[in-house]
Design an enzyme around this catalytic site. Structure first.
Site, PDB file in Angstrom:
ATOM      1  N   ASN A   1      -4.666   6.314 -10.229  1.00  0.00           N
ATOM      2  CA  ASN A   1      -4.383   5.049  -9.432  1.00  0.00           C
ATOM      3  C   ASN A   1      -4.153   3.339  -8.691  1.00  0.00           C
ATOM      4  O   ASN A   1      -3.551   3.148  -7.964  1.00  0.00           O
ATOM      5  CB  ASN A   1      -6.426   4.410  -9.062  1.00  0.00           C
ATOM      6  CG  ASN A   1      -6.126   3.126  -8.808  1.00  0.00           C
ATOM      7  OD1 ASN A   1      -6.755   2.517  -8.111  1.00  0.00           O
ATOM      8  ND2 ASN A   1      -5.950   1.533 -10.244  1.00  0.00           N
TER       9      ASN A   1
ATOM     10  N   TYR B   1       5.855   0.956   0.619  1.00  0.00           N
ATOM     11  CA  TYR B   1       4.556   1.611   0.013  1.00  0.00           C
ATOM     12  C   TYR B   1       4.182   2.297   0.979  1.00  0.00           C
ATOM     13  O   TYR B   1       3.613   3.799   0.116  1.00  0.00           O
ATOM     14  CB  TYR B   1       3.325   0.085   0.744  1.00  0.00           C
ATOM     15  CG  TYR B   1       1.933   0.533   0.345  1.00  0.00           C
ATOM     16  CD1 TYR B   1       1.669   0.688  -1.251  1.00  0.00           C
ATOM     17  CD2 TYR B   1       1.386   0.900   0.961  1.00  0.00           C
ATOM     18  CE1 TYR B   1       0.915   0.849  -1.597  1.00  0.00           C
ATOM     19  CE2 TYR B   1       0.214   1.050   0.537  1.00  0.00           C
ATOM     20  CZ  TYR B   1      -0.240   0.984  -0.721  1.00  0.00           C
ATOM     21  OH  TYR B   1      -1.565   1.295  -1.121  1.00  0.00           O
TER      22      TYR B   1
END
Length: 286
Positions: free
Chosen positions: A117, A181
């Site tokens: 995560n 990203y």
């Protein structure tokens, strides 16, 4: 011809809705399972830890900030976690990744779920040519995931366990302000989808769940987007529950919130209209 296309679109949408709305998750199936959660000190990772804790799992939580991890640990124990162990680590470090898996295996005696995560800090802005930051971000958001999964895979194979990968809408449909990203998330999509093929071909029992998330109301996300975006953010706790449920169900992919799935499904049908729609949800002042 047009009628047939519309009919098939309708069938696909209905089937997707039925798939999304089904509720077969039983938290009791997670009791005493051994879970490693990265990026667990805040945001979605923190909420994921709480959902596993409510189910009575045994947890190893890792992040960079020890004080924040201690607070999450205390809450997990209050919620019903059997055990909670902490590993303070920076995922930019190669050695730290191996240390995290080794300490998790030592503490838990094995592993059933690896929940990947963590993310590196990413500015929400137009591309400015910072290649060095992109290189660092790929190290944290992509290569560290591979490193952790590779180290844990033999033990997940023994337990017939699962790898849960937190990804993003940007891995399916690129959006503005997220160039580096998005690159890291596209890389995750490619690697773990290919790895799933290989595990299946080898009759390896490990499942891989890719979690495709839209905008979630974590503190870090809200601080970054500020006045640049018009769409609504969705609750981190609900997103985390969807992640845990999908992992327990060994789903290939999970989409949250609901509209992310059709948005991804139709991404290649009308690309110019899609891009026009996406760009209207963002503010840009030159």
């Amino acid at each position: 011809m047009g009628i047939h296309i519309k009919r098939w679109c309708f069938i696909i949408l209905v089937a997707s809705a039925a798939y999304i709305l089904r509720d077969s998750f039983d938290p009791e199936t997670l009791a005493n399972t051994r879970v490693l959660v990265t990026g667990a000190s805040t945001g979605i990772g923190e909420e994921i830890a709480y959902h596993y804790a409510r189910a009575g799992a045994k947890l190893v939580l890792t992040a960079r900030r020890e004080h924040a991890l201690q607070e999450v640990k205390s809450r997990c124990l209050e919620l019903g976690a059997k055990n909670v162990f902490l590993v303070v680590a920076d995922m930019a470090s190669h050695n730290a990744r191996e240390q995290v898996v080794a300490e998790a295996l030592s503490a838990l005696g094995g592993l059933d779920y690896l929940v990947l995560n963590h993310i590196g800090w990413t500015p929400f802005k137009m591309w400015d040519g910072d290649v060095n930051h992109t290189r660092w971000l790929m190290e944290v958001n992509f290569l560290s995931y591979i490193h952790l999964a590779t180290a844990a895979l033999p033990y997940l194979t023994q337990s017939k366990g699962s790898i849960i990968v937190l990804s993003s809408l940007t891995a399916k449909t690129p959006i503005p302000y997220t160039t580096s990203y998005a690159a890291s998330k596209f890389a995750l999509e490619g690697f773990f989808s290919s790895l799933r093929h290989e595990l299946t071909m080898q009759n390896n029992p490990v499942s891989i769940t890719l979690c495709i998330l839209g905008l979630i109301d974590t503190q870090s996300a809200m601080e970054k987007i500020k006045d640049k975006i018009t769409m609504s953010a969705y609750p981190a706790s609900d997103a985390a529950l969807a992640v845990v449920s999908a992992g327990a169900g060994r789903q290939r992919e999970m989409y949250y919130p609901w509209f992310v799935r059709p948005l991804c499904f139709f991404r290649d049908w009308f690309p110019q209209h899609r891009d026009w729609f996406i760009q209207r949800m963002y503010h840009y002042n030159s």
